[in-house]
Design a protein around this motif. Structure first.
Motif, PDB file in Angstrom:
ATOM      1  N   SER A 121     -29.597  55.227 -17.930  1.00  0.00           N
ATOM      2  CA  SER A 121     -30.297  55.954 -18.990  1.00  0.00           C
ATOM      3  C   SER A 121     -31.813  55.833 -18.870  1.00  0.00           C
ATOM      4  O   SER A 121     -32.545  56.636 -19.449  1.00  0.00           O
ATOM      5  CB  SER A 121     -29.852  55.449 -20.368  1.00  0.00           C
ATOM      6  N   GLN A 122     -32.284  54.855 -18.119  1.00  0.00           N
ATOM      7  CA  GLN A 122     -33.731  54.662 -17.993  1.00  0.00           C
ATOM      8  C   GLN A 122     -34.362  55.658 -17.026  1.00  0.00           C
ATOM      9  O   GLN A 122     -35.465  56.138 -17.257  1.00  0.00           O
ATOM     10  CB  GLN A 122     -34.036  53.230 -17.558  1.00  0.00           C
ATOM     11  N   ILE A 123     -33.685  55.943 -15.927  1.00  0.00           N
ATOM     12  CA  ILE A 123     -34.204  56.931 -14.982  1.00  0.00           C
ATOM     13  C   ILE A 123     -33.089  57.446 -14.088  1.00  0.00           C
ATOM     14  O   ILE A 123     -32.289  56.672 -13.557  1.00  0.00           O
ATOM     15  CB  ILE A 123     -35.354  56.361 -14.114  1.00  0.00           C
ATOM     16  N   PRO A 170     -37.410  53.932  -5.471  1.00  0.00           N
ATOM     17  CA  PRO A 170     -38.528  54.490  -4.701  1.00  0.00           C
ATOM     18  C   PRO A 170     -39.437  55.388  -5.538  1.00  0.00           C
ATOM     19  O   PRO A 170     -40.660  55.362  -5.374  1.00  0.00           O
ATOM     20  CB  PRO A 170     -37.833  55.274  -3.585  1.00  0.00           C
ATOM     21  N   TRP A 171     -38.852  56.174  -6.453  1.00  0.00           N
ATOM     22  CA  TRP A 171     -39.675  57.049  -7.301  1.00  0.00           C
ATOM     23  C   TRP A 171     -40.593  56.222  -8.191  1.00  0.00           C
ATOM     24  O   TRP A 171     -41.789  56.521  -8.313  1.00  0.00           O
ATOM     25  CB  TRP A 171     -38.790  57.958  -8.154  1.00  0.00           C
ATOM     26  N   LEU A 172     -40.057  55.192  -8.819  1.00  0.00           N
ATOM     27  CA  LEU A 172     -40.863  54.356  -9.707  1.00  0.00           C
ATOM     28  C   LEU A 172     -42.044  53.734  -8.964  1.00  0.00           C
ATOM     29  O   LEU A 172     -43.179  53.771  -9.443  1.00  0.00           O
ATOM     30  CB  LEU A 172     -39.999  53.253 -10.315  1.00  0.00           C
ATOM     31  N   VAL A 173     -41.760  53.173  -7.796  1.00  0.00           N
ATOM     32  CA  VAL A 173     -42.821  52.512  -7.031  1.00  0.00           C
ATOM     33  C   VAL A 173     -43.860  53.533  -6.581  1.00  0.00           C
ATOM     34  O   VAL A 173     -45.076  53.298  -6.671  1.00  0.00           O
ATOM     35  CB  VAL A 173     -42.230  51.752  -5.832  1.00  0.00           C
ATOM     36  N   GLU A 174     -43.400  54.681  -6.098  1.00  0.00           N
ATOM     37  CA  GLU A 174     -44.319  55.718  -5.626  1.00  0.00           C
ATOM     38  C   GLU A 174     -45.238  56.197  -6.737  1.00  0.00           C
ATOM     39  O   GLU A 174     -46.394  56.563  -6.485  1.00  0.00           O
ATOM     40  CB  GLU A 174     -43.529  56.892  -5.054  1.00  0.00           C
ATOM     41  N   HIS A 175     -44.747  56.189  -7.969  1.00  0.00           N
ATOM     42  CA  HIS A 175     -45.528  56.724  -9.084  1.00  0.00           C
ATOM     43  C   HIS A 175     -46.205  55.631  -9.910  1.00  0.00           C
ATOM     44  O   HIS A 175     -46.645  55.877 -11.035  1.00  0.00           O
ATOM     45  CB  HIS A 175     -44.636  57.604  -9.970  1.00  0.00           C
ATOM     46  N   GLN A 211     -34.680  48.962  -0.940  1.00  0.00           N
ATOM     47  CA  GLN A 211     -34.738  50.341  -1.431  1.00  0.00           C
ATOM     48  C   GLN A 211     -36.172  50.864  -1.504  1.00  0.00           C
ATOM     49  O   GLN A 211     -36.412  52.051  -1.301  1.00  0.00           O
ATOM     50  CB  GLN A 211     -34.108  50.425  -2.828  1.00  0.00           C
ATOM     51  N   ALA A 212     -37.107  49.962  -1.827  1.00  0.00           N
ATOM     52  CA  ALA A 212     -38.513  50.367  -2.006  1.00  0.00           C
ATOM     53  C   ALA A 212     -39.402  49.339  -1.316  1.00  0.00           C
ATOM     54  O   ALA A 212     -39.906  48.413  -1.968  1.00  0.00           O
ATOM     55  CB  ALA A 212     -38.843  50.473  -3.493  1.00  0.00           C
ATOM     56  N   PRO A 213     -39.611  49.465  -0.010  1.00  0.00           N
ATOM     57  CA  PRO A 213     -40.356  48.458   0.758  1.00  0.00           C
ATOM     58  C   PRO A 213     -41.774  48.210   0.252  1.00  0.00           C
ATOM     59  O   PRO A 213     -42.317  47.125   0.459  1.00  0.00           O
ATOM     60  CB  PRO A 213     -40.366  49.041   2.174  1.00  0.00           C
ATOM     61  N   ASP A 214     -42.377  49.188  -0.422  1.00  0.00           N
ATOM     62  CA  ASP A 214     -43.751  49.027  -0.889  1.00  0.00           C
ATOM     63  C   ASP A 214     -43.854  48.368  -2.259  1.00  0.00           C
ATOM     64  O   ASP A 214     -44.960  48.165  -2.768  1.00  0.00           O
ATOM     65  CB  ASP A 214     -44.451  50.394  -0.938  1.00  0.00           C
ATOM     66  N   ALA A 215     -42.726  48.017  -2.843  1.00  0.00           N
ATOM     67  CA  ALA A 215     -42.746  47.405  -4.171  1.00  0.00           C
ATOM     68  C   ALA A 215     -43.420  46.036  -4.124  1.00  0.00           C
ATOM     69  O   ALA A 215     -43.171  45.243  -3.209  1.00  0.00           O
ATOM     70  CB  ALA A 215     -41.331  47.268  -4.713  1.00  0.00           C
ATOM     71  N   LYS A 216     -44.278  45.777  -5.101  1.00  0.00           N
ATOM     72  CA  LYS A 216     -44.890  44.461  -5.257  1.00  0.00           C
ATOM     73  C   LYS A 216     -44.178  43.768  -6.416  1.00  0.00           C
ATOM     74  O   LYS A 216     -44.404  44.092  -7.578  1.00  0.00           O
ATOM     75  CB  LYS A 216     -46.382  44.598  -5.529  1.00  0.00           C
TER      76      LYS A 216
END
Length: 370
Positions: A121-123, A170-175, A211-216
């Motif tokens: 439900s969050q995204i 990936p969408w969350l991290v990208e944005h 899933q999101a390699p750029d996530a900090k």
């Protein structure tokens, strides 16, 4: 106080005009462009030692059960965003707060929107690559588009399910949204061995990075608000060659968090305010605290608009932490009503949760976890 993500548009600096090229005409300008005048902190009653609301959300869905004290409908969520916006709150992330990177306009108040459990439900990402409009992120993005001074920004604490959508992280991290730890299995860390604690955290971070390699990933929302018996494991640890370092830990709590600049701030015991259905609010939830804020019964962190200074009334009883001492900017308040000595709560009884210490308190009902 609630927390999407994408843009920081508060830089007051004026860029220099480029030199004209040959044949180009320009309008005459003064010899030097003056810097914008600094805001007098007294004029906006700046108080950067006051409390910051860290809102805790779970599911945002069309139907909310009577026992789901952490869930809201999309309409209720939008209404709460509107209420915070009207009161002058501007979202930041947990990571920004802990780092002292609180860059909001003068006179405004930072708020952190946090979301636990990585529920669908969050995204959810639609066929066009956008969040579905009825999801929490979809509502937040649409609200920020309608109100550009309220940023789409927040911190999402994920379990192994990761929203049941491989495109979501990936969408969350990208944005620009923050993604943090909530453990793989939503474990009670106090009932876990040191090895299990490190496994739950390290494997959770590894799954996020897959899933999101750029996530900090450097903050954690504690399941049930419960710390491990060895609190050092919230700071750093290692499991099967996977090491981690965390800068902050969030409790379940029932009150606003201390300012990061307050000498008493503990980054591993950050209080949060629960936010649930508006037709059946629970004690010390977001409705309770926003009502008290509107009544002037607690003082929220109020920005001076200058991230390089920490402004507060000279009459404040709070002290700046030694880490930030070189930025301290006490000022003489202009008359009464500066809110200099207001505490994060209206009274001792009002700030006391109805149950025991928040870091030791599981979710209110067995059907609703944090």
């Amino acid at each position: 106080m609630l927390s999407g993500c994408s843009s920081d548009d508060d830089d007051p600096n004026v860029a220099e005009s480029p030199a004209p090229t040959a044949g180009e005409t320009t309008t005459p300008t003064p010899d030097a462009t003056p810097e914008p005048s600094a805001v007098d902190p007294a004029s906006v009653k700046a108080n950067e030692l006051a409390a910051i609301p860290v809102m805790m959300y779970h599911q945002v869905k069309a139907e909310v059960c009577s026992a789901c004290v952490y869930d809201q409908t999309p309409a209720e969520f939008k209404a709460e965003l509107a209420r915070m916006h009207k009161a002058g709150f501007v979202p930041i992330t947990v990571a920004q707060m802990v780092a002292g990177e609180i860059d909001v306009p003068a006179g405004k108040h930072p708020v952190v929107l946090t979301f636990d459990d990585s529920s669908a439900s969050q995204i959810q990402i639609d066929a066009d690559g956008n969040p579905t409009p009825d999801s929490a992120v979809g509502v937040l993005e649409a609200f920020a588009k309608e109100n550009p001074d309220f940023r789409a920004m927040g911190s999402f604490y994920v379990n192994d399910t990761s929203f049941n959508d491989p495109k979501a992280l990936p969408w969350l991290v990208e944005h620009g949204y923050e993604v943090g730890v909530h453990t793989v299995t939503h474990a009670n860390l106090k009932q876990s061995s040191d090895t299990t604690v490190q496994k739950e955290i390290a494997n959770n971070i590894a799954a996020i990075k897959a899933q999101a390699p750029d996530a900090k990933v450097n903050t954690i929302a504690l399941p049930f608000g419960i710390s491990p018996s060895n609190p050092q494991l919230l700071r750093s640890g290692e499991f099967e060659g996977k090491s981690y370092t965390l800068d902050a830990a969030l409790l379940v709590g029932s009150n606003p968090a201390k300012s990061v600049f307050d000498a008493d701030f503990d980054p591993y015991k950050i209080a949060r305010i629960r936010s649930g259905p508006k037709n059946k609010p629970v004690e010390t939830d977001s409705t309770y605290w926003l009502d008290l804020f509107d009544q002037g019964k607690w003082a929220a962190y109020t920005s001076d608009g200058d991230p390089t200074k920490i402004s507060f009334p000279s009459t404040s009883t709070k002290k700046v932490g030694s880490k930030w001492a070189d930025k301290a900017n006490p000022y003489e308040p202009a008359g009464e009503g500066s809110g200099s000595s207001s505490s994060p709560s209206p009274s001792a009884t009002a700030s006391t949760p109805p149950s025991s210490s928040p870091e030791e308190t599981p979710a209110a009902t067995p059907t609703s976890t944090s």
